[in-house]
Structures are given as structure tokens and as C-alpha cells.
Scaffold this active site. Sequence first.
Site, PDB file in Angstrom:
ATOM      1  N   ASP A 115       3.998  14.496  21.259  1.00  0.00           N
ATOM      2  CA  ASP A 115       4.336  13.392  22.169  1.00  0.00           C
ATOM      3  C   ASP A 115       3.679  13.579  23.532  1.00  0.00           C
ATOM      4  O   ASP A 115       3.142  12.639  24.114  1.00  0.00           O
ATOM      5  CB  ASP A 115       5.857  13.304  22.344  1.00  0.00           C
ATOM      6  CG  ASP A 115       6.464  12.289  21.391  1.00  0.00           C
ATOM      7  OD1 ASP A 115       5.835  12.019  20.351  1.00  0.00           O
ATOM      8  OD2 ASP A 115       7.545  11.769  21.696  1.00  0.00           O
ATOM      9  N   GLU A 151      -5.244   7.372  10.132  1.00  0.00           N
ATOM     10  CA  GLU A 151      -5.343   7.536   8.668  1.00  0.00           C
ATOM     11  C   GLU A 151      -3.935   7.863   8.197  1.00  0.00           C
ATOM     12  O   GLU A 151      -3.463   8.996   8.361  1.00  0.00           O
ATOM     13  CB  GLU A 151      -6.290   8.701   8.331  1.00  0.00           C
ATOM     14  CG  GLU A 151      -7.728   8.486   8.736  1.00  0.00           C
ATOM     15  CD  GLU A 151      -8.499   7.621   7.747  1.00  0.00           C
ATOM     16  OE1 GLU A 151      -7.961   7.300   6.669  1.00  0.00           O
ATOM     17  OE2 GLU A 151      -9.640   7.256   8.058  1.00  0.00           O
ATOM     18  N   ASN A 183      -1.260  18.513   4.255  1.00  0.00           N
ATOM     19  CA  ASN A 183      -1.802  18.570   2.886  1.00  0.00           C
ATOM     20  C   ASN A 183      -3.262  19.019   2.821  1.00  0.00           C
ATOM     21  O   ASN A 183      -3.656  19.639   1.848  1.00  0.00           O
ATOM     22  CB  ASN A 183      -1.566  17.254   2.125  1.00  0.00           C
ATOM     23  CG  ASN A 183      -2.205  16.059   2.769  1.00  0.00           C
ATOM     24  OD1 ASN A 183      -2.444  16.051   3.968  1.00  0.00           O
ATOM     25  ND2 ASN A 183      -2.491  15.046   1.989  1.00  0.00           N
ATOM     26  N   CYS A 195      -2.842  11.835   0.124  1.00  0.00           N
ATOM     27  CA  CYS A 195      -2.724  10.442   0.547  1.00  0.00           C
ATOM     28  C   CYS A 195      -3.363   9.540  -0.505  1.00  0.00           C
ATOM     29  O   CYS A 195      -2.955   8.408  -0.691  1.00  0.00           O
ATOM     30  CB  CYS A 195      -3.381  10.230   1.888  1.00  0.00           C
ATOM     31  SG  CYS A 195      -5.092  10.764   1.896  1.00  0.00           S
TER      32      CYS A 195
END
Length: 507
Positions: A231, A266, A170, A300
Site C-alpha cells: 500500500d 495482469e 505462483n 493464471c
Amino acid sequence: MEKLKLSEYFSEIYDEGETPKFKVFIDGKWVKTEQKMDLVSPIDGTKIAEVGSVSESDIRKAVDSAVNNKSKIRGMAAIDRLELINRIRLELEQHKEEIVKVLMMESGKAFKSANGELNATIERLRLSMEDSKKITGEYLPGDWSSDTTQKIALVIREPLGVVLGISPFNYPVYTSVAKVMPALLSGNSVILKPPSSDPLAFLMCAEVFRKAGVPPGTLQVLTGSGSLSGDLLTKDEGINMISFTGSTDVGKHIASIAGLKKLHLELGGKGTALIMEDADLDLAAKECVKGSLELAGQRCDAVSRIIALEPIYDAFVKKLEEHMNDYSFGNPMEGDKITMGPVISVKAAERIDKMVKDAVSKGAKLLKGGSHKEAYYEPTLLADVPLDADIANEETFGPVVTVIKAKDKDSAISIANKSKYGLDSAVFTKDFYSAWETMKALQVGNVTLNSAPSHGTAYFPFGGVKDSGAGKEGVGYSIEEMTALKTIILDLSPKNLGKKYFGSFKD
Ligand code: NAP
Ligand code: MG
């Protein structure tokens, strides 16, 4: 959609061809990867580019380079690091227009949002002067206990080593720079993994960083799927700290496999606006619509649900309907008059649609919108949303103004605090005491009075509690996250140079 072609300045970061193929930035050089991923624009579904998908050996090279070169940034005088950041800012300013256009093409952001993101990024770099002031220490006398009256301590702040930054779709440029800049400024080398859906604008920024003189090997930029490359990076022993911005699910996953690395998380939120009986309803409606629709709700800190008190509920919902017309919705490439574009993908639009339908099936009233064509989700107004609807609890990340009715202030606060998230919220009231009581009672990291939450250049510290994460981002605060305190204790007793101890209160 027109073909993506960059100016000469950016010629090294990709290969032209039928579809431009972007490279990754390892050990100070732009390199091709064997595997590629398609980048599809949400604007019209066309494939606009191929981006690199790093292999295990690319990751190895990048981490080794970051480890081996960290002394280059750590050893640089602080004023030279600041000057480097300043050169980056000035150079970014010169190439802003081109980066904004690419950001619009890859993410579907309206001009105002994409341009605003670049402006905030540039301003964040300008405020780095303020960041650098946090790299200091303390002198502590051993006064507190009889054990230490002959000792003194210096508490110093040291870089952690290698910081891994992972950023969300975003704000792909802003959040990436908000990790890279403080990492470098505090003497860490940094590896940045941008989001797969819109990494191009940040790759362009990385070229600006290179040309402005970032020491080779102190910045690596790796694209590739989060679940694979993410990962591998997360588990890598060469990495000392992870600064992650993204969803709560991925944040929890990272925490579960990262081992003992320092984490700054966050994560997601369910930003709640509380509208009290005495609120300025016109202001509250305007701000709540802005908070819900800006960037098609993909923030967010979006106003993701509104809790309005019964006595003003109907009048407030009417005002919301009026202010929904403030936004013009459509293809962002059609011009600056469009203020809301599509969401990031067709899949995201389908997820939003499922949430809206779930709410309607449970009794919510659909007053506006409620459908989508491809990735274009209409600005939507849902009122009387019941508390068991998914959209009352889960992050929407779409342009839905969601209104819940509460009978009084206490029940509004109690609904707000039942959320698993604790990122952001807003309170609308003219009564100081009611504002204070409510803002103190809300279990969140940030709360704004009489305005939609907006963190701009994040001068104020920003970050959540509960499932919204841990740690604070912001001018200065990120440096604290990216450094470790070391306590250096000096024992002066051999020469009896410390403070003399004259006994305890018992004497
Ligand atoms: P996401 O799906 O969690 O992805 C975020 C980043 O993590 C992407 O770069 C992604 O890569 C990567 N990733 C995915 N799986 C990973 C793994 N197993 N290991 C390491 N990295 C992995 O989030 P998003 O959809 O991009 O962004 C929206 C979310 O971000 C929302 O929940 C929003 O609230 C949150 N957000 C929070 C803040 C804040 O300050 N609190 C700010 C902005 C956004 P790929 O793209 O390759 O999957
Ligand atoms: Mg995602």
C-alpha cells in the site's frame, strides 16, 4: 526438511544462524530490516527462513534511491544495457541448480515446474534482444490536415522513471524478472516487491543482477506484507508506473489507491477449455488434465473449467479419468518422478476443499480425489458441475479438473462469456470454421487451439480483458507498457519549408 544453506556466492543476502535471516536490497546494498516475517514451507510446514519486512523508512530510502539513480540506467548506452542483461543471463545459468532447489523448498513446486520456471526466465533474458528493438520512434509528416502541412512530428519513446513491480507466488522468479528486465532495458529504475510466501529464489536472482553489474540504486528489492508495504509503495509519489501481477481483488485495490500512475495489471482468470463434438478426445483430455494439474493448478492460465458438448461428454470424461494417472503426486523433495507437489499453503488447500464441497453439495459428481492432508490437495476430478457452483465461476488455483456439460456450441460460448474474467481459454475441434467462429466469439485476451494454454517465455503478448486486467506482457510488449510516447512537433512555416497546401476538395 533439511536446513537451508546457500553457497558462498549468496553469502551477502542473508545471515546464517539457527534460521537463516534474509535481507532486503536497497540502494545497491543488502540491508537488514528491523521486522521479520516467517517463511514456512508447504512441503512439511517447517519454518525454513525469516525474510525482511520493510518499514516506512526503508521504503522511503528505496524510493529515493530509485528516483535519484534513474539517470544511471537511462544514461547507459542501449548496447551496454543489453550486455548487462546478457551477463545476468549467463550468470543465472551458472547458479540455476541452487536457485531451483530453494524455489522448490519455499513453494513446494515439483522439480520439473521449478526448473521449467528458471529455464523460461533465462530464455526470457535471452530474448531481450527482441525487447530492445521496441525502443524506437516514428517520423510523421503533417500530411493529414491543412493545419499541419507545414509541420512534422517525431514520436519518441521515453522511460517513465521509476517502475514498481509486484509479483505473485505462483511464478515468483519468472514474473519478477519479466518486470525488472524490460524496466531496466527501457531505461527505468525499478523496485520489485516479491510475494511473501516464496521470495527467496528471486532474492537470489537479485544478487545475480548485482554481481553482474546492475548500477547501484537502479534496482531495489523489498520484501514485506503486501497490505502494508504494498500500500505504501502503491501510493508513493516517487513511483511513475506499477506493473502488477496477482489477484483481481488486489489489482482493483491497487487501481483505487494508485492515483494517476500508469498501471499494467495482469490479474486472475477462469481459463475455460471448450470441447467440440468433433474434437480429438484423447488429445483434448491429455491437454485439459495438463492444463488443470500442472503446478497443482496454481496458474493464471490454468484450465480452470472445461465445457464439453453433450454428444461426446461421457466419452470425454472417461478419457479425463485415464489421463489423471499421468501425474504423480507427493513430496517434491523425494525426486524428479514427482510431478505435482502441494499447493502454496494449508490455507490455500482449505479454500480449494471448500469449493469442491460446495460443488458436490450442489450436485457435481466427485470422480477422483477431493481431499487433502495439510497443503497436499489430491488431483481431483469433478464432473456435471452445475453453473451455480462457486468452482464453475471463481478462480480455483488448485488441482481440480472441473467439467461442465453444454448442449451445443452456442451455449458453450455463452457460458464461457458469462465469466467476469477474460484471461485465457482453449478450443478443441478439427473444424477450421468452428474454431474460427469460437475463437473470435470468446471474450478473452488469449485463446489456444487444440492445446492447453501455455505462454512459455511469453514471446506472444499475454494479458486479459474484463476482470483479468489491462495491458500486455511479453517480449517487446512490456517495453511498450514501460515507456511513454512523446510527440515532438517541428513547425517549418517560418521558412516555408513544409508541404504546400493547395486547397480542399471544396475548391
Ligand atoms: P495476490 O494475493 O494478489 O498477491 C500478489 C502480490 O501482491 C504479492 O506480492 C502480494 O504480497 C502483493 N499484495 C497483496 N496486497 C497488496 C496491496 N494491498 N498492495 C500492493 N501489493 C499487494 O496474488 P497471489 O495469491 O500471490 O497470486 C495468485 C493470483 O495471481 C491469481 O489470481 C492468479 O491468477 C494471478 N496471476 C495472474 C497472472 C497473469 O499474468 N494474469 C500470472 C500469475 C498469477 P504478499 O505476498 O505479501 O501478500
Ligand atoms: Mg495471496
